[in-house]
Design a protein around this motif. Structure first.
Motif, PDB file in Angstrom:
ATOM      1  N   GLN A  34      14.796   0.367  43.407  1.00 35.72           N
ATOM      2  CA  GLN A  34      13.959   0.253  42.221  1.00 35.72           C
ATOM      3  C   GLN A  34      12.475   0.253  42.599  1.00 35.72           C
ATOM      4  N   ILE A  35      12.153  -0.426  43.703  1.00 33.25           N
ATOM      5  CA  ILE A  35      10.756  -0.460  44.164  1.00 33.25           C
ATOM      6  C   ILE A  35      10.282   0.939  44.540  1.00 33.25           C
ATOM      7  N   GLN A  36      11.139   1.660  45.247  1.00 35.10           N
ATOM      8  CA  GLN A  36      10.796   3.010  45.644  1.00 35.10           C
ATOM      9  C   GLN A  36      10.583   3.902  44.411  1.00 35.10           C
ATOM     10  N   LEU A  37      11.471   3.772  43.443  1.00 36.15           N
ATOM     11  CA  LEU A  37      11.344   4.574  42.223  1.00 36.15           C
ATOM     12  C   LEU A  37      10.090   4.195  41.447  1.00 36.15           C
ATOM     13  N   ASP A  38       9.809   2.875  41.379  1.00 35.75           N
ATOM     14  CA  ASP A  38       8.587   2.440  40.678  1.00 35.75           C
ATOM     15  C   ASP A  38       7.338   2.988  41.372  1.00 35.75           C
ATOM     16  N   MET A  39       7.331   2.956  42.685  1.00 35.68           N
ATOM     17  CA  MET A  39       6.189   3.506  43.426  1.00 35.68           C
ATOM     18  C   MET A  39       6.063   4.991  43.191  1.00 35.68           C
ATOM     19  N   ASN A  40       7.216   5.662  43.114  1.00 37.73           N
ATOM     20  CA  ASN A  40       7.190   7.097  42.865  1.00 37.73           C
ATOM     21  C   ASN A  40       6.615   7.402  41.480  1.00 37.73           C
ATOM     22  N   ILE A  41       6.983   6.547  40.506  1.00 39.72           N
ATOM     23  CA  ILE A  41       6.444   6.730  39.152  1.00 39.72           C
ATOM     24  C   ILE A  41       4.928   6.582  39.160  1.00 39.72           C
ATOM     25  N   LYS A  42       4.453   5.531  39.854  1.00 41.40           N
ATOM     26  CA  LYS A  42       3.009   5.308  39.931  1.00 41.40           C
ATOM     27  C   LYS A  42       2.314   6.486  40.622  1.00 41.40           C
ATOM     28  N   ASN A  43       2.949   6.959  41.690  1.00 41.37           N
ATOM     29  CA  ASN A  43       2.355   8.089  42.416  1.00 41.37           C
ATOM     30  C   ASN A  43       2.301   9.345  41.538  1.00 41.37           C
ATOM     31  N   MET A  44       3.416   9.595  40.831  1.00 42.43           N
ATOM     32  CA  MET A  44       3.454  10.770  39.969  1.00 42.43           C
ATOM     33  C   MET A  44       2.426  10.636  38.855  1.00 42.43           C
ATOM     34  N   SER A  45       2.349   9.423  38.282  1.00 40.26           N
ATOM     35  CA  SER A  45       1.368   9.214  37.205  1.00 40.26           C
ATOM     36  C   SER A  45      -0.059   9.387  37.719  1.00 40.26           C
ATOM     37  N   SER A  46      -0.321   8.832  38.932  1.00 36.43           N
ATOM     38  CA  SER A  46      -1.679   8.967  39.523  1.00 36.43           C
ATOM     39  C   SER A  46      -1.976  10.429  39.836  1.00 36.43           C
ATOM     40  N   ARG A  47      -0.940  11.142  40.316  1.00 37.68           N
ATOM     41  CA  ARG A  47      -1.153  12.542  40.677  1.00 37.68           C
ATOM     42  C   ARG A  47      -1.508  13.383  39.439  1.00 37.68           C
ATOM     43  N   ILE A  48      -0.770  13.109  38.335  1.00 42.28           N
ATOM     44  CA  ILE A  48      -1.061  13.847  37.096  1.00 42.28           C
ATOM     45  C   ILE A  48      -2.467  13.538  36.601  1.00 42.28           C
ATOM     46  N   LYS A  49      -2.827  12.259  36.652  1.00 44.62           N
ATOM     47  CA  LYS A  49      -4.162  11.875  36.207  1.00 44.62           C
ATOM     48  C   LYS A  49      -5.243  12.530  37.095  1.00 44.62           C
ATOM     49  N   THR A  50      -4.944  12.598  38.378  1.00 43.39           N
ATOM     50  CA  THR A  50      -5.897  13.232  39.305  1.00 43.39           C
ATOM     51  C   THR A  50      -6.077  14.732  38.952  1.00 43.39           C
ATOM     52  N   ILE A  51      -4.914  15.359  38.649  1.00 44.93           N
ATOM     53  CA  ILE A  51      -4.968  16.779  38.269  1.00 44.93           C
ATOM     54  C   ILE A  51      -5.818  16.952  37.039  1.00 44.93           C
ATOM     55  N   ILE A  52      -5.626  16.067  36.070  1.00 43.98           N
ATOM     56  CA  ILE A  52      -6.399  16.166  34.819  1.00 43.98           C
ATOM     57  C   ILE A  52      -7.880  15.931  35.073  1.00 43.98           C
ATOM     58  N   GLU A  53      -8.192  14.897  35.854  1.00 44.90           N
ATOM     59  CA  GLU A  53      -9.588  14.527  36.085  1.00 44.90           C
ATOM     60  C   GLU A  53     -10.340  15.572  36.936  1.00 44.90           C
ATOM     61  N   THR A  54      -9.612  16.202  37.837  1.00 43.50           N
ATOM     62  CA  THR A  54     -10.287  17.146  38.747  1.00 43.50           C
ATOM     63  C   THR A  54     -10.354  18.568  38.179  1.00 43.50           C
ATOM     64  N   SER A  55      -9.735  18.786  37.029  1.00 38.73           N
ATOM     65  CA  SER A  55      -9.714  20.150  36.445  1.00 38.73           C
ATOM     66  C   SER A  55     -10.461  20.135  35.111  1.00 38.73           C
ATOM     67  N   ASN A  56     -11.661  20.810  35.106  1.00 37.32           N
ATOM     68  CA  ASN A  56     -12.444  20.882  33.871  1.00 37.32           C
ATOM     69  C   ASN A  56     -11.733  21.713  32.819  1.00 37.32           C
TER      70      ASN A  56
END
Length: 597
Positions: A34-56
């Protein structure tokens, strides 16, 4: 095997450790996953947000005019192995306008193999949605990778959803990590269980070894060996049990010693009791019998049945008859010339119920004989007194009726009355004398007597009686014989015995008086050649009122007490009287007296 407490303890420890390790292992692995999956969710969410923030271009309000730039931004993103990024415009078809998989651009997201329609649809409400591989079973496409993690992230413009960033992430490494953790936990469980069995063997041995020792010692005790002690090596419950066992042994030895002593006393008492003791169980088996009871009942073995033994003796003693009387009562039994008073009473078992009956055979032969003699004595006294009383009364009545007027007849009657009165007086005198001797009330005046002189004087008193019957009286006595005796008592013994010899010897017979010394004893013999005494009567001639020939004895004026008085006097002076005789040949009576030295 599991009947042993040792293996049961090991099994309990094994199951406890197995359950504990299993629960802990399952919990840890599930939490790790569960911890691994939760971390993966956070990573995926952060990655998507990074994609959004870095792409005008993605942040631009109108995606339709910026599809090329959005694709360029997606191409410029460093995509990992088996990772897919999709930019989906929020139109009716949910068209993919940019993707890390070029072949999917322009397609509807609902038709793309890597996109989970369920996740995408759930995100239409404006919140990010994701799904893990275990949840995909009922929603995934056939071609979808079961190890992929899906996330659909809505992108807003002016408060409205303009599209979705859809990210698919391969998480095989998470499950590999989880599987490795499972293997580690399995190995740890196996090692823990092995250590548990090993330590359980050691621990259970420490528990069961003293118990086995106690069991062995108890088994030896059951065989009668009470010299047992257990070694106490600890002060715990097992040690306390060992101490208590040793204390129990000491107490038991003392109790057994007391029981053995009491049993020995009882057995000795039963064995040497004059009464017979018989213990019979409620089932009719003989439990115990002492020698007297065995001899009386001719009992050869205690294995014999009680009813079989007593059936031929007296059916009143059968167990069924005793039971009918509730095992309480008394019976009289005559067996082999002996008379027994039989008392019986029940004994109780450990359930306070009747366990059997104890029967006591008391020999009352002597008492019975004494009672019989007393009855005979009373009857004889009554008879002896009745005869002279009847004679006196009848003669007196005759005189009162007129016979007193005839002088000669009256004198004859008065002589008879006088004779009968003398007879009664002698009888009463003899009875009083016997009574005093019975109760040891007679005071004897023991003096030194010369046997020869005393008997010579006594014989002179018999001369007239002997002369009247023409009986020759022979006296042959040594001179140097002395005794310590009451003079009147000695004279009465000689007069009674010698008087009987003269009385029962026919006319013209002989009576001999002689004496001899032997081993400090003086034997005085009084012998006649008269009618003699039958062998069967010789043992009873010293009984009171016993007569061999009753009619002749009364005719000669005897009371039947002379020989009894003589024997009582002799016994009071440590002397004995014995009789030898033969019918129609004669009688010899020997008086044995200690010599005075």
């Amino acid at each position: 095997m599991f009947k042993s407490i040792r293996w049961r303890l090991i099994l309990i420890y094994f199951l406890l450790v197995f359950l504990a390790m299993s629960v802990v292992g399952i919990y840890i692995v599930s939490q790790l996953e569960q911890i691994q999956l939760d971390m993966n969710i956070k990573n995926m969410s952060s990655r998507i947000k990074t994609i959004i923030e870095t792409s005008n271009s993605i942040k631009a309000d109108n995606w339709d005019d910026n599809t090329d730039r959005i694709q360029q931004n997606i191409n410029s993103i460093q995509v990992g192995y088996n990772e897919y990024v999709y930019v989906i415009i929020n139109d009716e078809k949910k068209t993919i306008i940019a993707s890390s998989v070029p072949d999917t651009v322009g397609q509807s997201a609902f038709n793309a193999n890597q996109i989970n329609n369920y996740v995408l649809t759930k995100s239409f409400d404006g919140s990010p949605e994701h799904i893990a591989p275990p949840d995909q079973n009922q929603y995934e496409n056939e071609n979808e990778n079961p190890s992929s993690y899906h996330m659909s992230f809505p992108v807003y413009s002016d408060g409205n959803i303009k599209g979705f960033i859809y990210l698919v992430n391969n998480i095989e490494h998470i499950y590999e990590t989880v599987d490795q953790s499972k293997e580690i936990m399995t190995q740890a469980t196996i090692i823990a269980l092995a250590l548990t069995v090993f330590l359980g063997l050691i621990l259970s041995s420490g528990i069961t070894k003293p118990i086995k020792e106690l069991t062995f010692k108890a088994k030896q005790m059951s065989k009668g060996d009470f010299d047992q002690k257990v070694s106490v090596k600890s002060n715990d419950e097992i040690g306390q049990l060992g101490n208590m066992f040793n204390f129990l042994i000491d107490e038991l030895k003392q109790s057994m010693s007391s029981l053995v002593q009491e049993k020995s006393k009882l057995e000795t008492t039963f064995k040497y009791m004059a009464d017979g003791i018989l213990t019979v169980g409620i089932d009719g088996n003989i439990i115990h019998s002492n020698p007297v009871a065995k001899k009386l009942l001719s009992l050869h073995s205690e294995d014999e049945k009680y009813d079989d033994v007593v059936e031929s003796i007296d059916d009143k003693l059968l167990l069924s008859k005793l039971k009918a009387k509730k095992y309480h009562g008394t019976e009289i039994l005559e067996q082999n010339g002996e008379t027994y008073n039989i008392d019986y009473a029940p004994f109780m078992n450990n359930q306070n119920k009747v366990g059997g009956v104890i029967i006591v055979f008391k020999n009352i032969t002597e008492q019975y004989k004494i009672d019989k003699l007393q009855r005979e004595f009373v009857a004889n006294v009554s008879h002896e007194l009745k005869t002279p009383i009847t004679t006196i009364k009848s003669y007196t009545e005759t005189l009162l009726e007129g016979a007193i007027e005839e002088r000669q007849l009256a004198e004859d009657f008065l002589n008879v009355i006088n004779s009968e009165s003398d007879r009664m007086s002698r009888l009463v005198s003899d009875l009083l004398k016997l009574s005093r001797m019975d109760y040891e009330q007679t005071k004897w005046k023991k003096d030194k007597l010369n046997v020869t002189e005393t008997i010579n004087e006594i014989s002179k008193k018999l001369q007239i009686q002997a002369k009247n019957k023409d009986i020759k009286l022979h006296v042959d006595l040594p001179y140097d014989m002395n005794i310590c005796f009451d003079r009147d008592g000695f004279e009465q013994i000689i007069l009674n015995i010698a008087g009987n010899a003269v009385k029962y010897t026919p006319d013209g017979g002989n009576v001999w008086l002689s004496a001899s010394k032997n081993n400090g004893k003086i034997s005085i013999s009084i012998k006649d050649d008269g009618i003699g005494i039958p062998m069967e009567d010789q043992a009873r001639v010293f009984e009171r009122f016993y007569r061999v020939d009753k009619a002749r004895s009364r005719e000669l004026g005897g009371t039947g007490l002379g020989l009894s008085i003589a024997k009582q006097i002799a016994e009071a002076h440590d002397s004995t009287i014995t009789i030898n005789g033969e019918l129609k040949v004669g009688t010899e009576i020997i008086i044995t007296i200690p010599e005075l030295i």
